[in-house]
Design a protein around this motif. Structure first.
Motif, PDB file in Angstrom:
ATOM      1  N   ALA A  54       6.589  -7.431  13.650  1.00 33.95           N
ATOM      2  CA  ALA A  54       7.441  -6.555  12.842  1.00 33.95           C
ATOM      3  C   ALA A  54       6.629  -5.581  12.008  1.00 33.95           C
ATOM      4  N   TYR A  55       5.332  -5.857  11.845  1.00 36.58           N
ATOM      5  CA  TYR A  55       4.497  -4.984  11.009  1.00 36.58           C
ATOM      6  C   TYR A  55       3.651  -4.016  11.839  1.00 36.58           C
ATOM      7  N   ARG A  56       3.699  -4.134  13.141  1.00 39.02           N
ATOM      8  CA  ARG A  56       2.802  -3.342  13.972  1.00 39.02           C
ATOM      9  C   ARG A  56       3.081  -1.838  13.883  1.00 39.02           C
ATOM     10  N   CYS A  57       4.332  -1.453  13.776  1.00 39.28           N
ATOM     11  CA  CYS A  57       4.658  -0.040  13.662  1.00 39.28           C
ATOM     12  C   CYS A  57       4.060   0.530  12.375  1.00 39.28           C
ATOM     13  N   THR A  58       4.237  -0.199  11.271  1.00 32.79           N
ATOM     14  CA  THR A  58       3.668   0.239   9.991  1.00 32.79           C
ATOM     15  C   THR A  58       2.153   0.300  10.084  1.00 32.79           C
ATOM     16  N   TYR A  59       1.559  -0.702  10.702  1.00 29.24           N
ATOM     17  CA  TYR A  59       0.097  -0.748  10.849  1.00 29.24           C
ATOM     18  C   TYR A  59      -0.411   0.457  11.637  1.00 29.24           C
ATOM     19  N   PRO A  70       0.844  -1.199   0.000  1.00 27.31           N
ATOM     20  CA  PRO A  70       0.000   0.000   0.000  1.00 27.31           C
ATOM     21  C   PRO A  70       0.879   1.249   0.000  1.00 27.31           C
ATOM     22  N   PRO A  71       0.290   2.430  -0.227  1.00 28.56           N
ATOM     23  CA  PRO A  71       1.078   3.664  -0.162  1.00 28.56           C
ATOM     24  C   PRO A  71       1.813   3.777   1.167  1.00 28.56           C
ATOM     25  N   THR A  72       3.036   4.276   1.142  1.00 28.71           N
ATOM     26  CA  THR A  72       3.827   4.421   2.365  1.00 28.71           C
ATOM     27  C   THR A  72       3.137   5.376   3.327  1.00 28.71           C
ATOM     28  N   PRO A  73       2.911   4.938   4.566  1.00 29.90           N
ATOM     29  CA  PRO A  73       2.213   5.813   5.509  1.00 29.90           C
ATOM     30  C   PRO A  73       3.119   6.916   6.053  1.00 29.90           C
ATOM     31  N   ILE A  74       2.524   7.838   6.792  1.00 27.86           N
ATOM     32  CA  ILE A  74       3.289   8.902   7.423  1.00 27.86           C
ATOM     33  C   ILE A  74       4.309   8.295   8.381  1.00 27.86           C
ATOM     34  N   SER A  75       5.314   9.061   8.736  1.00 30.71           N
ATOM     35  CA  SER A  75       6.377   8.575   9.626  1.00 30.71           C
ATOM     36  C   SER A  75       5.833   8.383  11.041  1.00 30.71           C
ATOM     37  N   ALA A  76       6.583   7.623  11.835  1.00 29.80           N
ATOM     38  CA  ALA A  76       6.197   7.423  13.229  1.00 29.80           C
ATOM     39  C   ALA A  76       6.193   8.754  13.971  1.00 29.80           C
ATOM     40  N   ALA A  77       7.160   9.624  13.651  1.00 26.83           N
ATOM     41  CA  ALA A  77       7.238  10.933  14.315  1.00 26.83           C
ATOM     42  C   ALA A  77       6.003  11.770  13.993  1.00 26.83           C
ATOM     43  N   ALA A  78       5.591  11.753  12.727  1.00 29.02           N
ATOM     44  CA  ALA A  78       4.401  12.515  12.324  1.00 29.02           C
ATOM     45  C   ALA A  78       3.148  11.945  12.988  1.00 29.02           C
ATOM     46  N   ASP A  99     -10.393  -2.030  16.805  1.00 30.85           N
ATOM     47  CA  ASP A  99      -9.334  -1.035  16.687  1.00 30.85           C
ATOM     48  C   ASP A  99      -8.052  -1.572  17.319  1.00 30.85           C
ATOM     49  N   PRO A 100      -6.920  -0.845  17.223  1.00 31.61           N
ATOM     50  CA  PRO A 100      -5.642  -1.355  17.739  1.00 31.61           C
ATOM     51  C   PRO A 100      -5.598  -1.598  19.244  1.00 31.61           C
ATOM     52  N   GLY A 101      -6.562  -1.056  19.974  1.00 33.68           N
ATOM     53  CA  GLY A 101      -6.624  -1.354  21.399  1.00 33.68           C
ATOM     54  C   GLY A 101      -7.117  -2.759  21.674  1.00 33.68           C
ATOM     55  N   LYS A 102      -7.701  -3.399  20.651  1.00 29.68           N
ATOM     56  CA  LYS A 102      -8.279  -4.733  20.807  1.00 29.68           C
ATOM     57  C   LYS A 102      -7.677  -5.762  19.850  1.00 29.68           C
ATOM     58  N   TRP A 103      -7.064  -5.297  18.768  1.00 28.86           N
ATOM     59  CA  TRP A 103      -6.494  -6.230  17.784  1.00 28.86           C
ATOM     60  C   TRP A 103      -5.294  -5.592  17.108  1.00 28.86           C
ATOM     61  N   LEU A 104      -4.235  -6.418  16.943  1.00 30.62           N
ATOM     62  CA  LEU A 104      -3.043  -5.999  16.200  1.00 30.62           C
ATOM     63  C   LEU A 104      -2.558  -7.187  15.375  1.00 30.62           C
ATOM     64  N   PRO A 105      -1.837  -6.950  14.278  1.00 29.46           N
ATOM     65  CA  PRO A 105      -1.292  -8.066  13.497  1.00 29.46           C
ATOM     66  C   PRO A 105      -0.422  -8.961  14.373  1.00 29.46           C
TER      67      PRO A 105
END
Length: 217
Positions: free
Chosen positions: A182-187, A37-45, A172-178
């Motif tokens: 290693a992909y959670r930051c990107t998610y 998918p399109p590259t998401p915004i940075s973690a800092a952003a 939502d991420p409070g209840k489910w994550l991949p």
């Protein structure tokens, strides 16, 4: 200076041409890289945006229906959004005249599984439709909900293992994550960008989970 006999010069030329042809053939037949998918915004952003978010209690699903988010829309010719994402996210994907994927390989970022049949994949709405409804999309027009459900510009759609997508449901991420950590930051970055772009609310558990993930990115 010694001269190379004509016969040897010709042989060297032939060998060089053969090597060049082999290299070109190798490039042409090498598998294409896994797309995404399109590259998401940075973690800092994403962290900066979250710092401005005031958590809000989630609304209800009263009146919600997937039909209120028309999908999959036609993108080009016979190709709809689902088939476009399958083509984008796969490797060596072949499509028939109706744009259906008939062969290829797909790596599911959520769980690390690889599939060779399109039927084994769902196109996940990173921010689920029901989650969007509870977060503000209930007040949108049908046109805007259709844009959201077929958004190829933001990192909102991704091909993943079907039963993993079904297990995620509308959580939502409070209840489910991949499961693939290693992909959670990107998610998390994907989730935050989509919610920011569409001005969708976040509840406290959702925001807390995202902050925790992004602080470790």
């Amino acid at each position: 200076m010694a001269l190379i006999p004509t016969v040897y010069a010709r042989r060297i030329g032939v060998l060089a041409s053969a090597a060049a042809l082999a290299a070109l053939t190798s490039l042409m037949t090498a598998p294409s890289a896994q797309a995404a998918p399109p590259t998401p915004i940075s973690a800092a952003a994403a962290r900066s945006y979250l710092a401005t978010v005031t958590p809000k209690t989630e609304g209800s699903t009263s009146g919600y229906s997937r039909d209120l988010f028309p999908h999959w829309s036609t993108v080009s010719g016979a190709c709809n959004t689902r088939e476009t994402v399958l083509k984008r996210d796969g490797v060596n994907v072949a499509q028939d005249s109706a744009c259906a994927a008939v062969s290829g390989s797909w790596y599911s970022e959520y769980d690390g599984a690889t599939w060779t049949a399109a039927a084994d994949l769902d196109i996940d709405h990173v921010v689920p439709l029901a989650e969007a409804w509870r977060s503000g999309a209930n007040a949108w027009t049908t046109t805007k909900r259709q844009q959201f459900a077929n958004d190829l510009t933001r990192p909102q759609l991704i091909a993943v293992t079907d039963n993993v997508n079904q297990a995620k449901g509308d959580q939502d991420p409070g209840k489910w994550l991949p499961s693939r950590t290693a992909y959670r930051c990107t998610y998390a970055r994907m989730w935050v960008q989509v919610k920011q772009y569409y001005a969708l609310a976040m509840d406290s558990g959702e925001k807390s989970a995202l902050v925790g993930i992004l602080n470790g990115c």
